[in-house]
Scaffold this active site. Structure first.
Site, PDB file in Angstrom:
ATOM      1  N   CYS A   2       1.217  13.548  -7.280  1.00 30.50           N
ATOM      2  CA  CYS A   2       0.730  13.487  -8.655  1.00 30.50           C
ATOM      3  C   CYS A   2       1.778  12.821  -9.550  1.00 30.50           C
ATOM      4  O   CYS A   2       2.955  12.794  -9.236  1.00 30.50           O
ATOM      5  CB  CYS A   2       0.458  14.883  -9.164  1.00 30.50           C
ATOM      6  SG  CYS A   2      -0.671  15.785  -8.110  1.00 30.50           S
ATOM      7  N   ARG A  27       0.936   7.030  -7.800  1.00 29.40           N
ATOM      8  CA  ARG A  27       1.329   8.318  -7.216  1.00 29.40           C
ATOM      9  C   ARG A  27       0.134   9.198  -6.870  1.00 29.40           C
ATOM     10  O   ARG A  27       0.271  10.228  -6.223  1.00 29.40           O
ATOM     11  CB  ARG A  27       2.230   9.076  -8.191  1.00 29.40           C
ATOM     12  CG  ARG A  27       3.510   8.354  -8.519  1.00 29.40           C
ATOM     13  CD  ARG A  27       4.313   9.163  -9.506  1.00 29.40           C
ATOM     14  NE  ARG A  27       4.808  10.378  -8.895  1.00 29.40           N
ATOM     15  CZ  ARG A  27       5.977  10.499  -8.304  1.00 29.40           C
ATOM     16  NH1 ARG A  27       6.779   9.460  -8.225  1.00 29.40           N
ATOM     17  NH2 ARG A  27       6.358  11.642  -7.794  1.00 29.40           N
ATOM     18  N   TRP A  73      -3.256  13.653  -7.116  1.00 29.43           N
ATOM     19  CA  TRP A  73      -3.574  13.466  -5.697  1.00 29.43           C
ATOM     20  C   TRP A  73      -3.934  14.851  -5.205  1.00 29.43           C
ATOM     21  O   TRP A  73      -3.095  15.754  -5.172  1.00 29.43           O
ATOM     22  CB  TRP A  73      -2.362  12.910  -4.955  1.00 29.43           C
ATOM     23  CG  TRP A  73      -2.630  12.578  -3.527  1.00 29.43           C
ATOM     24  CD1 TRP A  73      -3.274  11.472  -3.058  1.00 29.43           C
ATOM     25  CD2 TRP A  73      -2.253  13.346  -2.377  1.00 29.43           C
ATOM     26  NE1 TRP A  73      -3.322  11.513  -1.688  1.00 29.43           N
ATOM     27  CE2 TRP A  73      -2.711  12.654  -1.239  1.00 29.43           C
ATOM     28  CE3 TRP A  73      -1.591  14.551  -2.199  1.00 29.43           C
ATOM     29  CZ2 TRP A  73      -2.522  13.114   0.045  1.00 29.43           C
ATOM     30  CZ3 TRP A  73      -1.399  15.023  -0.911  1.00 29.43           C
ATOM     31  CH2 TRP A  73      -1.859  14.300   0.194  1.00 29.43           C
ATOM     32  N   ASN A  99       2.821  19.027 -10.525  1.00 29.15           N
ATOM     33  CA  ASN A  99       2.903  18.233  -9.301  1.00 29.15           C
ATOM     34  C   ASN A  99       3.583  19.111  -8.262  1.00 29.15           C
ATOM     35  O   ASN A  99       4.668  19.626  -8.511  1.00 29.15           O
ATOM     36  CB  ASN A  99       3.734  16.965  -9.573  1.00 29.15           C
ATOM     37  CG  ASN A  99       4.041  16.196  -8.312  1.00 29.15           C
ATOM     38  OD1 ASN A  99       3.358  16.342  -7.303  1.00 29.15           O
ATOM     39  ND2 ASN A  99       5.079  15.376  -8.358  1.00 29.15           N
ATOM     40  N   GLY A 100       2.941  19.309  -7.125  1.00 25.93           N
ATOM     41  CA  GLY A 100       3.529  20.150  -6.077  1.00 25.93           C
ATOM     42  C   GLY A 100       2.505  21.146  -5.576  1.00 25.93           C
ATOM     43  O   GLY A 100       1.300  20.949  -5.770  1.00 25.93           O
ATOM     44  N   GLU A 484       4.087  -0.588  13.050  1.00 24.25           N
ATOM     45  CA  GLU A 484       4.044  -0.857  11.610  1.00 24.25           C
ATOM     46  C   GLU A 484       2.858  -1.767  11.258  1.00 24.25           C
ATOM     47  O   GLU A 484       2.180  -1.561  10.247  1.00 24.25           O
ATOM     48  CB  GLU A 484       5.391  -1.479  11.168  1.00 24.25           C
ATOM     49  CG  GLU A 484       5.503  -1.861   9.708  1.00 24.25           C
ATOM     50  CD  GLU A 484       5.291  -0.713   8.724  1.00 24.25           C
ATOM     51  OE1 GLU A 484       5.194   0.453   9.137  1.00 24.25           O
ATOM     52  OE2 GLU A 484       5.158  -1.010   7.531  1.00 24.25           O
ATOM     53  N   LYS A 488      -0.153  -0.686   8.753  1.00 28.53           N
ATOM     54  CA  LYS A 488      -0.511  -1.458   7.561  1.00 28.53           C
ATOM     55  C   LYS A 488      -2.000  -1.776   7.543  1.00 28.53           C
ATOM     56  O   LYS A 488      -2.653  -1.649   6.519  1.00 28.53           O
ATOM     57  CB  LYS A 488       0.275  -2.780   7.485  1.00 28.53           C
ATOM     58  CG  LYS A 488       1.711  -2.693   7.078  1.00 28.53           C
ATOM     59  CD  LYS A 488       1.977  -2.376   5.624  1.00 28.53           C
ATOM     60  CE  LYS A 488       2.151  -0.906   5.400  1.00 28.53           C
ATOM     61  NZ  LYS A 488       3.451  -0.335   5.625  1.00 28.53           N
ATOM     62  N   GLU A 491      -4.092   1.381   6.721  1.00 29.88           N
ATOM     63  CA  GLU A 491      -4.006   1.837   5.333  1.00 29.88           C
ATOM     64  C   GLU A 491      -4.766   0.930   4.385  1.00 29.88           C
ATOM     65  O   GLU A 491      -5.382   1.396   3.441  1.00 29.88           O
ATOM     66  CB  GLU A 491      -2.552   1.764   4.843  1.00 29.88           C
ATOM     67  CG  GLU A 491      -1.580   2.649   5.491  1.00 29.88           C
ATOM     68  CD  GLU A 491      -0.214   2.457   4.863  1.00 29.88           C
ATOM     69  OE1 GLU A 491       0.170   3.296   4.058  1.00 29.88           O
ATOM     70  OE2 GLU A 491       0.471   1.461   5.187  1.00 29.88           O
ATOM     71  N   HIS A 507      -1.734   1.637  30.994  1.00 26.32           N
ATOM     72  CA  HIS A 507      -1.831   3.056  31.340  1.00 26.32           C
ATOM     73  C   HIS A 507      -2.925   3.770  30.550  1.00 26.32           C
ATOM     74  O   HIS A 507      -2.906   4.983  30.435  1.00 26.32           O
ATOM     75  CB  HIS A 507      -0.479   3.742  31.131  1.00 26.32           C
ATOM     76  CG  HIS A 507       0.611   3.152  31.970  1.00 26.32           C
ATOM     77  ND1 HIS A 507       0.667   3.342  33.335  1.00 26.32           N
ATOM     78  CD2 HIS A 507       1.635   2.334  31.663  1.00 26.32           C
ATOM     79  CE1 HIS A 507       1.711   2.680  33.823  1.00 26.32           C
ATOM     80  NE2 HIS A 507       2.312   2.059  32.816  1.00 26.32           N
ATOM     81  N   LYS A 606       1.663   7.356  -3.167  1.00 26.54           N
ATOM     82  CA  LYS A 606       2.913   6.663  -2.857  1.00 26.54           C
ATOM     83  C   LYS A 606       4.000   7.602  -2.342  1.00 26.54           C
ATOM     84  O   LYS A 606       4.695   7.279  -1.397  1.00 26.54           O
ATOM     85  CB  LYS A 606       3.403   5.927  -4.097  1.00 26.54           C
ATOM     86  CG  LYS A 606       4.639   5.104  -3.891  1.00 26.54           C
ATOM     87  CD  LYS A 606       4.352   3.904  -3.037  1.00 26.54           C
ATOM     88  CE  LYS A 606       5.582   3.119  -2.695  1.00 26.54           C
ATOM     89  NZ  LYS A 606       5.343   2.261  -1.517  1.00 26.54           N
TER      90      LYS A 606
HETATM   91  C1  F6R Z   1       3.094   3.394   4.597  1.00 22.37           C
HETATM   92  C2  F6R Z   1       3.732   4.284   3.665  1.00 22.37           C
HETATM   93  C3  F6R Z   1       4.012   5.683   4.097  1.00 22.37           C
HETATM   94  C4  F6R Z   1       5.463   6.041   3.755  1.00 22.37           C
HETATM   95  C5  F6R Z   1       5.734   7.517   4.072  1.00 22.37           C
HETATM   96  C6  F6R Z   1       7.175   7.881   3.806  1.00 22.37           C
HETATM   97  O1  F6R Z   1       2.863   2.146   4.057  1.00 22.37           O
HETATM   98  O2  F6R Z   1       4.045   3.912   2.575  1.00 22.37           O
HETATM   99  O3  F6R Z   1       3.765   5.858   5.444  1.00 22.37           O
HETATM  100  O4  F6R Z   1       6.300   5.208   4.478  1.00 22.37           O
HETATM  101  O5  F6R Z   1       4.910   8.327   3.289  1.00 22.37           O
HETATM  102  O6  F6R Z   1       7.519   7.685   2.483  1.00 22.37           O
HETATM  103  P1  F6R Z   1       9.012   7.561   2.032  1.00 22.37           P
HETATM  104  O7  F6R Z   1       9.568   6.356   2.659  1.00 22.37           O
HETATM  105  O8  F6R Z   1       8.941   7.452   0.533  1.00 22.37           O
HETATM  106  O9  F6R Z   1       9.708   8.799   2.484  1.00 22.37           O
END
Ligand code: F6R
Length: 611
Positions: A2, A27, A73, A99-100, A484, A488, A491, A507, A606
């Site tokens: 949030c 966020r 969120w 937030n939390g 990765e 990407k 997401e 496998h 985020k």
């Molecule tokens: C993927 C992404 C998430 C973050 C993960 C960790 O694109 O953004 O998978 O990498 O939530 O976040 P941080 O790096 O902020 O600890």
């Protein structure tokens, strides 16, 4: 997670809150709401984006120089108007944004229900404001005292702001394990989850610490702990410009951030990589470099994209430093009965520096006596503060929810650390050390070359728009890049994708391959090249569609694959810094062409500040 913004001063609060919420929207974007004094405590809240709230609130004439706003969120309760913040107390004269997660909210709610409290939402946050009200009524104390007492009885994580009808010029804020900063302007104060909504007004900020309570009243800021001991308010100057958090000429933050990478990698190397002198200098690690060089084992903890950076580092530290490395999902580390021995060093990687899973894992490792080194992007965030030492990635604010430039900056820092350790330990001979320094120095220009050909990934994306599934395969240093790339595309475009070590395909996952299945190979020239060529042949033999990331000039893979994307040659160890770029672009263009909101993908936030 949030986002929180609050204001008290001489200006009209609503525009500051709405603009602030738009900046914080990355966020969380399930719902948004504001509370103002107009002249009574009034709340406007709406499910969905801030724009919905803006239309709703602006229909009303609001005159208030104090207010608070929240972008959500969802954790407790579905996203809807009713569950949006702010929430009111039972008597409707106190309001909270939060937030939390309040973990013991169910017990508190039961207690309050038995006293006749009526709840309008399913949230834990509403319970907290009812609880504060109940304490104030029972003890007849000041609101700030009731907040302090309530917070000694809750478990979980919180950043909160409280407003009161009876104290119309007062804001009370507190934090534990969720970020909150106070912006100090001329005759005005701001509260925010991060700097983005306030830097256009002030660069003077106070980072609240866990268990601190900030009371802003009569134009004065007072900070105490939960026992009401006064704490000094240390004002720091923010080192961030407004332009850094704007989209500029780019259509999306994600694209802007992908294109920033030549600069962000350079910023990360500046003053640290001294290619001509043949040195690496990392001031943040100075006091701990010996422990790192003598580490019996390195444990890397992180989540998501940051974890993928950690997986590259496993290959790196093992190869050039000869230190055994374990890479753990932060969320699994804490609860997996970890074994931490004397001489182990933990490296925690995080863009936001606020990820709850990573923070909890750090605390656990610290309890067990580990040295914690943090690699983070957000200066002053919780993870660097919880670490013994560390290195900032200096990638600048990353607003796009999918991490891109933060990933390459994390890799860059990890290369610098590994090179310094290898040099000091003598596990890398001088010629190779020099060669790697020189190659690293050339990476920003090579990333630029890839970006100059981004249109090729766009046309590739247009061919695979309707794919339901994808497989990403790589070996060695490129295996984490396969993970990765798959993360990407999942997401951003909601196409189901899996990353695997290329050899592991036979496998199991090979059963999925048919003419409908695009398989992305990261098949650059390295010591596993011939093996990966065989893996490509295995896929072609089963009519899979092969998209390959190859080293410039590669003819062999070109003759086998349906499509290739060439990247400049570099040392095998450094390849991830280049091979990930076309995969970021491919995910971006696929998402855009599928009509997805690439900056705010569904269900994501985020920074994930709950476990
Ligand atoms: C993927 C992404 C998430 C973050 C993960 C960790 O694109 O953004 O998978 O990498 O939530 O976040 P941080 O790096 O902020 O600890």
């Amino acid at each position: 997670m949030c986002g929180i913004i609050a204001y008290v001063g001489r200006q009209q609060a609503l525009p500051i809150l709405i603009n602030g919420l738009k900046r914080l929207e990355y966020r969380g974007y399930d719902s948004a709401g504001v509370a103002v004094m107009n002249p009574n405590l009034t709340i406007y809240k709406k499910k969905g984006k801030v724009i919905n709230l803006e239309e709703h609130a602006l229909n009303n004439k609001i005159d208030s120089t104090i207010g608070m706003g929240h972008t959500r969120w969802a954790t407790h309760g579905e996203p809807c108007d009713r569950n949006s913040h702010p929430h009111l107390s039972n008597k409707k004269d106190l309001a909270i944004i939060h937030n939390g997660i309040i973990e013991n909210y169910a017990t508190l709610k039961q207690e309050l229900l038995s006293k006749g409290h009526v709840f309008e939402s399913d949230t834990d946050s509403e319970v907290l404001i009812h609880f504060i009200e109940d304490i104030q009524e029972n003890l007849g104390c000041a609101l700030e005292e009731a907040v302090r007492i309530a917070l000694t009885r809750v478990t979980g994580a919180y950043a909160i702001v409280v407003m009161s009808q009876k104290n119309p010029d007062m804001l009370i804020a507190a934090r534990k394990s969720s970020p909150l900063i106070v912006g100090v302007g001329k005759d005005e104060f701001f509260l925010a989850s991060d700097a983005t909504p306030i830097i256009q007004y002030t660069k003077q900020v106070v980072y609240l610490k866990d268990y601190e309570v900030a009371v802003i009243k009569n134009g004065k800021l007072t900070i105490t702990d939960l026992q009401n001991n006064i704490h000094d308010a240390y004002i720091k100057e923010l080192d961030i410009e407004l332009a850094a958090i704007e989209k500029g000429n780019f259509e999306h933050y994600m694209l802007k951030e992908i294109f920033e990478q030549p600069k962000t990698i350079l910023d990360c190397l500046r003053g640290r990589l001294l290619a001509e002198e043949g040195k690496v200098r990392l001031g943040g690690l100075r006091e701990y470099i010996d422990q790192l060089c003598n580490a019996k084992r390195i444990i890397i903890i992180a989540c998501g994209t940051s974890l993928n950076a950690g997986m590259v580092a496993r290959y790196l530290f093992q190869e050039i430093c000869r230190i055994p490395v374990e890479v753990e999902y932060a969320s699994e580390f804490r609860y997996g009965s970890p074994v931490v021995r004397d001489g182990d060093v933990v490296i925690a990687i995080s863009q936001s520096g606020e990820t709850a899973d990573t923070l909890v894992a750090i605390e656990k490792a610290k309890e067990m006596g580990a040295i914690i080194l943090g690699i983070c992007n957000v200066v002053g965030s919780s993870i660097p503060r919880a670490s013994h030492a560390g290195v900032y990635t200096h990638a600048g604010a990353e607003i796009g929810v999918a991490s891109t430039k933060a990933f390459t900056a994390q890799l860059t820092v990890l290369y610098l650390i590994a090179l310094q350790v290898a040099k000091e330990k003598g596990t890398l001979d001088n010629d190779r050390f020099r060669l790697l320094l020189n190659e690293l120095d050339k990476i920003p220009a090579k990333v630029q070359t890839i970006l100059d050909n981004s249109y090729l990934t766009q046309s590739l994306a247009s061919l695979y728009l309707d794919a339901q599934n994808m497989i990403y395969l790589g070996r060695g240093y490129n295996f984490p890049i396969a993970l990765e790339g798959a993360l990407k595309i999942k997401e951003i475009s909601y196409i189901h994708a899996e990353g695997y070590p290329a050899a592991e395909m036979k496998h199991g996952p090979i059963a999925l391959i048919d003419e409908e299945m695009p398989v992305v190979f990261i098949a650059t020239k390295d010591h596993t090249y011939e093996k990966i060529v065989s893996n490509i042949q295995e896929v072609k033999a089963r009519k899979g569609k092969v998209i390959a990331i190859v080293t410039e000039g590669d003819e062999m893979v070109k003759s086998l694959a349906d499509h290739v994307f060439e990247i400049p040659e570099t040392d095998e160890i450094l390849t991830p810094l280049l091979s990930v770029i076309p995969l970021q672009l491919f995910a971006y263009y696929t998402g855009v062409l599928r009509g997805c909101n690439v900056d705010q993908p569904r269900n994501l936030a985020k920074s994930v500040t709950v476990e």
